[in-house]
Design an enzyme around this catalytic site. Sequence first.
Site, short mmCIF file in Angstrom:
data_model
loop_
_atom_site.label_atom_id
_atom_site.label_comp_id
_atom_site.label_asym_id
_atom_site.label_seq_id
_atom_site.Cartn_x
_atom_site.Cartn_y
_atom_site.Cartn_z
N GLU A 98 0.84 -1.21 0.00
CA GLU A 98 0.00 0.00 0.00
C GLU A 98 0.87 1.26 0.00
O GLU A 98 0.45 2.30 -0.52
CB GLU A 98 -0.96 -0.04 1.20
CG GLU A 98 -2.04 -1.10 0.99
CD GLU A 98 -2.63 -1.68 2.27
OE1 GLU A 98 -2.39 -1.15 3.36
OE2 GLU A 98 -3.33 -2.70 2.15
N GLY A 173 -6.12 -8.02 1.45
CA GLY A 173 -7.43 -7.43 1.69
C GLY A 173 -8.48 -7.83 0.67
O GLY A 173 -9.55 -7.22 0.60
N SER A 211 -4.67 -11.94 3.15
CA SER A 211 -5.92 -12.61 3.52
C SER A 211 -5.69 -13.89 4.33
O SER A 211 -6.42 -14.87 4.18
CB SER A 211 -6.77 -12.88 2.28
OG SER A 211 -7.10 -11.66 1.64
C1 PEP Z 1 -1.46 -6.66 5.21
O1 PEP Z 1 -1.97 -5.57 5.29
O2 PEP Z 1 -0.24 -6.78 5.38
C2 PEP Z 1 -2.33 -7.82 4.94
C3 PEP Z 1 -1.78 -8.97 4.73
O3 PEP Z 1 -3.67 -7.58 4.91
P1 PEP Z 1 -4.83 -8.69 4.85
O4 PEP Z 1 -4.49 -9.75 5.86
O5 PEP Z 1 -6.08 -7.94 5.23
O6 PEP Z 1 -4.87 -9.22 3.48
#
Ligand code: PEP
Length: 250
Positions: A98, A173, A211
């Site tokens: 991100e 995500g 996830s």
């Molecule tokens: C992250 O933000 O590092 C991540 C893995 O998010 P999520 O588990 O929601 O996919």
Amino acid sequence: MNNPRNLMVGNWKMNGSLAANASLLADILAGLAQVHCRTALCVPSVYLSQLQTLLAGTAIELGAQDVSAHESGAYTGEVSADMLRDFSVRYCVVGHSERRQFHAESDGVVAIKVQRALAAGITPIVCVGETLAERQAGLTEAVVRRQMAAVIHANGHCISEIVVAYEPVWAIGTGLTATPEQAQQVHAVLRAQLQAATAQAERVSILYGGSMNADNAAQLLAQPDVDGGLVGGAALNAHEFLSMLKAASR
Ligand code: PEP
């Protein structure tokens, strides 16, 4: 704890409030007796002080989500590694997709941020991972190797002091998770790259992120080169996060 590389990290991203943090943490701490893996929470900078207080004397370590590439000075809005250290920060996520995507962080900037964290005695959790388009083009290995190479090049023998997180961008995500085999394949590539760079590669934890949840954690963590997890959404639910911590307690 059998495997010293086991490490589970919750990344709260830009979520929480003073009240919500206290309540979530109280629920996590209440279930910690059955957890035997290293655990850390990476929280928004403004809550580091709150979490420093709440985590004191507990088995959970404190982490930040980013660090400035600069040491100090006229960089409005930035938080330096030394400032993080003032709050007993032990880990810092660096190069999360991100940040790479929405803040245009290049491999070079990520490598410098890793240097800053290490110089302050903070363990950087270096995120690497391919986009869906890159995976479909067969570029997964080349992309993660390029991202890691920049960090290795800039950090020399200190590279054994980092934590790596393989986070396929398409899985973050989205509810899509890499299969245990897909994760293992990339983790093995990263492990080999680290082994070529340092005789101390066995010290480096390689986490999977994308996830990860209570249903898929055990299978992912069963892979030989998956040492733990970097968990986003599922870390915001105490019950779910605790069951993942238990799955990692091997
Ligand atoms: C992250 O933000 O590092 C991540 C893995 O998010 P999520 O588990 O929601 O996919």
